[in-house]
Write an enzyme that holds these catalytic residues in place. Structure first.
Site, short mmCIF file in Angstrom:
data_model
loop_
_atom_site.label_atom_id
_atom_site.label_comp_id
_atom_site.label_asym_id
_atom_site.label_seq_id
_atom_site.Cartn_x
_atom_site.Cartn_y
_atom_site.Cartn_z
N LYS A 180 0.88 -1.17 0.00
CA LYS A 180 0.00 0.00 0.00
C LYS A 180 0.92 1.22 0.00
O LYS A 180 1.44 1.63 1.02
CB LYS A 180 -0.88 -0.02 1.26
CG LYS A 180 -2.23 0.64 1.13
CD LYS A 180 -2.19 2.13 0.95
CE LYS A 180 -1.80 2.91 2.17
NZ LYS A 180 -1.46 4.32 1.85
N GLU A 183 -0.59 7.55 -0.44
CA GLU A 183 -1.56 8.13 -1.37
C GLU A 183 -1.01 9.41 -2.01
O GLU A 183 -1.51 9.87 -3.02
CB GLU A 183 -2.89 8.42 -0.65
CG GLU A 183 -2.88 9.53 0.37
CD GLU A 183 -2.23 9.15 1.70
OE1 GLU A 183 -1.76 7.99 1.83
OE2 GLU A 183 -2.21 10.01 2.59
N SER A 233 5.25 8.01 9.82
CA SER A 233 5.38 8.83 11.03
C SER A 233 5.22 7.95 12.28
O SER A 233 4.59 6.88 12.22
CB SER A 233 4.29 9.91 11.03
OG SER A 233 3.02 9.28 11.03
N CYS A 288 13.98 10.62 7.12
CA CYS A 288 14.03 10.26 8.54
C CYS A 288 15.46 10.28 9.07
O CYS A 288 15.67 10.15 10.26
CB CYS A 288 13.42 8.88 8.74
SG CYS A 288 14.38 7.62 7.91
P1 NAD Z 1 2.46 8.82 7.39
O1 NAD Z 1 2.63 8.15 8.69
O2 NAD Z 1 1.53 9.97 7.31
O3 NAD Z 1 1.98 7.77 6.27
C1 NAD Z 1 2.64 6.56 6.05
C2 NAD Z 1 1.68 5.55 5.45
O4 NAD Z 1 0.63 5.27 6.38
C3 NAD Z 1 0.99 6.03 4.19
O5 NAD Z 1 0.93 4.97 3.28
C4 NAD Z 1 -0.40 6.44 4.66
O6 NAD Z 1 -1.39 6.29 3.68
C5 NAD Z 1 -0.65 5.48 5.81
N1 NAD Z 1 -1.49 6.03 6.88
C6 NAD Z 1 -1.59 7.33 7.27
N2 NAD Z 1 -2.38 7.44 8.35
C7 NAD Z 1 -2.78 6.19 8.65
C8 NAD Z 1 -3.62 5.65 9.69
N3 NAD Z 1 -4.19 6.42 10.62
N4 NAD Z 1 -3.82 4.32 9.72
C9 NAD Z 1 -3.25 3.52 8.80
N5 NAD Z 1 -2.45 3.98 7.79
C10 NAD Z 1 -2.23 5.29 7.73
O7 NAD Z 1 3.94 9.24 6.92
P2 NAD Z 1 4.36 10.15 5.68
O8 NAD Z 1 3.98 11.57 5.95
O9 NAD Z 1 3.94 9.53 4.42
O10 NAD Z 1 5.96 10.01 5.75
C11 NAD Z 1 6.78 10.84 6.53
C12 NAD Z 1 7.11 10.21 7.86
O11 NAD Z 1 7.74 8.94 7.64
C13 NAD Z 1 8.11 11.01 8.67
O12 NAD Z 1 7.72 11.00 10.01
C14 NAD Z 1 9.42 10.27 8.48
O13 NAD Z 1 10.37 10.44 9.52
C15 NAD Z 1 8.94 8.87 8.42
N6 NAD Z 1 9.88 7.98 7.78
C16 NAD Z 1 10.56 7.11 8.57
C17 NAD Z 1 11.51 6.28 8.03
C18 NAD Z 1 12.27 5.33 8.90
O14 NAD Z 1 12.98 4.49 8.36
N7 NAD Z 1 12.16 5.41 10.21
C19 NAD Z 1 11.77 6.33 6.66
C20 NAD Z 1 11.05 7.21 5.86
C21 NAD Z 1 10.10 8.04 6.44
#
Ligand code: NAD
Length: 492
Positions: A180, A183, A233, A288
């Site tokens: 997935k 989006e 996140s 990240c």
């Molecule tokens: P996000 O958490 O908003 O979304 C990540 C995924 O989760 C997406 O596919 C989204 O559709 C889905 N999602 C969002 N809300 C959800 C919910 N309530 N329930 C289930 N699924 C949900 O993250 P983002 O804004 O796309 O990415 C940025 C974040 O990712 C930053 O915090 C960054 O630090 C982190 N990140 C971490 C790493 C790591 O290795 N630790 C790597 C890359 C990015």
């Protein structure tokens, strides 16, 4: 190709179900390019019925794929590697188009994905299991077995690289993979799916389902899904971890970060200037592993002026990419105002940078340096996820380490110094899963595993590298006896 090419028509982004590309029947989702703010593609969320059908097909496909010898599975992945190399310009353009990265950054992300793929290709020679005669005529052996269907939920900021951390390893180990994508950046997934099909991956071994929260939940809740990998996140990582584990599934959910760099007066100014500026401006700070807080110990003015010099040269639209959404630019602008209101001074204000010509509708913010940030304030503790670094002035190393240790995250930390003992002190005491010495972005290269600690990771183990094998597979222990022995022991 030096500039991102924009499509002449909207890019359609279907789901991949049982080897067929099918338009989702759920809500329409528009995909904007951060470069110009225009809609460049669209997708539709997979409905709950589509998720069910897709995972049923993945489950069927997983049975044959699991039974295919590792060496045969690996051949498909070798072809996948060739196709990624062949199509790297096209895929990089798509990554940049939808995520705002520079083309160089997009390409580097794909190369890092290929590095993980090469690790997966090596499994056929490395992971031979083990067998031993444990008592007369009785043998024990390890057999690594695929789990069946595994799921992966990925973030916007690395549309190719983050999925490529897990696709090669999970699929080479014999699993069917349900992906997935974010989006916000679903378009690249189509190219990766096409590459896998062209490589000869059997139908149903890769499934792509678009959507947001509901799609994610339907995937996690499906009984055939045995493991859930998540990157995003911390807030969502925790939600997904709790949901998956409440169903008794294994889950490994990587979260956000607030990475600290300790800067000491003996650090080489040129090395520190380049390493630290590139760390907080690379991918426009949307990674990240980005430096977020600079713990300036003592007199480090020479190094800070080099950081500023380098950041000033990092022009938006050429050396630095765009921010993912308009809302995120607004959030960052407000966070900078708040930091100033809380006592910080602006050494560099990226809000003054001009949007690149012709891309005025895009989402831009130049490199921003906040000095004199107070511990505990928003700029000191919140993951801002933009090209902003907060300098906190520290009396000594003890104070610096106390601040680093008190942050809730634990992805990365670094130290810039020429003093080995001081560097070792940070390596030993930083509360982070990945630590760098004179490295701004301490990403481990394969086969070393990627992953943080604290609120940057929920679950045990690592999602990539050697430590990921036991997450993406089971190790079965088989004990065998073929001949009746005269001597009996407690086992026989
Ligand atoms: P996000 O958490 O908003 O979304 C990540 C995924 O989760 C997406 O596919 C989204 O559709 C889905 N999602 C969002 N809300 C959800 C919910 N309530 N329930 C289930 N699924 C949900 O993250 P983002 O804004 O796309 O990415 C940025 C974040 O990712 C930053 O915090 C960054 O630090 C982190 N990140 C971490 C790493 C790591 O290795 N630790 C790597 C890359 C990015």
């Amino acid at each position: 190709m030096n500039k991102v090419e924009f499509p002449k028509e909207l890019i359609q982004c279907p789901n991949l179900i049982g080897g067929e590309w099918t338009q989702g029947q759920g809500d329409k989702i528009e995909v904007f390019s951060p470069y110009n703010g225009m809609v460049v593609g669209q997708t539709n969320a997979a409905t709950s019925e589509e998720v069910r059908v897709a995972i049923d097909k993945a489950h069927q496909a997983s049975k044959t794929w699991k039974a295919t010898p590792l060496k045969e599975r690996t051949q498909v992945m070798f072809r996948f590697r060739d196709i990624l190399h062949r199509d790297i310009e096209k895929i990089s353009n798509m990554v940049s188009l939808e995520s705002g990265k520079t083309l160089g950054e997009s390409k580097a992300g794909i190369m890092k994905g290929i590095e993980v793929l090469e690790f997966a290709l090596s499994l056929q020679n490395l992971d031979g299991g083990g067998k031993m005669e444990v008592s007369r005529g009785v043998h024990c052996e390890y057999r690594r077995e695929a789990l069946g269907v595994v799921a992966s939920i990925t973030p916007f900021n690395f549309p190719a690289m983050v999925p490529m951390w897990t696709i090669p390893i999970a699929i080479t180990l014999g699993n069917a993979y349900v992906w997935k994508p974010s989006e916000k950046t679903p378009l690249t997934a189509t190219l990766i799916g096409q590459a896998l099909i062209e490589a000869g991956l059997p139908a149903g071994v890769m499934t792509i389902l678009n959507g947001q929260v509901e799609t994610t939940n339907n995937i996690i809740d499906n009984d055939h899904v045995m493991a859930v990998g998540f990157v995003g996140s911390s807030k969502v990582a925790k939600i997904v971890y709790q949901r998956a584990t409440s169903h008794g599934k294994r889950a490994l959910c990587l979260g956000g970060a607030k990475n600290h760099i300790v800067l000491l007066p003996d650090a080489d100014p040129a090395m520190a200037g380049t390493g630290i500026a590139d760390s907080f401006t690379g991918c426009a700070g949307q990674r990240c592993m980005a430096a977020s807080v600079l713990l300036a110990v003592g007199d480090v003015e020479a190094q800070i002026s080099k950081i500023k010099e380098r950041a000033q040269e990092t022009t938006i639209g050429t050396k630095m990419g765009a921010i993912i959404t308009k809302e995120q630019v607004e959030f960052l602008n407000k966070a900078i105002d708040e930091a100033v209101a809380e006592g910080a001074t602006l050494l560099l204000d990226g809000r003054k940078d001009q949007a690149p010509q012709g891309l005025e509708g895009g989402y831009w913010l130049g490199p921003t340096i906040l000095d004199g940030v107070k511990p505990g304030t928003q700029a000191a503790i919140t993951e801002l996820f933009g090209p902003v670094i907060s300098i906190i002035r520290c009396k000594n190393m003890t104070e610096a380490l106390e601040i680093e240790n008190s942050n809730q995250y634990g992805n990365a930390a670094s130290v810039f110094t020429n003093n080995g003992a001081m560097a070792e002190l940070v390596c030993q005491n930083a509360s982070a899963g990945m630590v760098g010495v004179n490295i701004g972005v301490p990403v481990p290269r394969e086969p070393f595993s990627f992953g943080g600690i604290n609120e940057s990771k929920f679950g045990y183990g690592d999602i990539t590298g050697e430590n990921s094998l036991n997450f993406w597979s089971d190790v079965k222990k088989v004990t065998t006896k073929w001949q009746m022995q005269n001597d009996h022991n407690w086992m026989s």
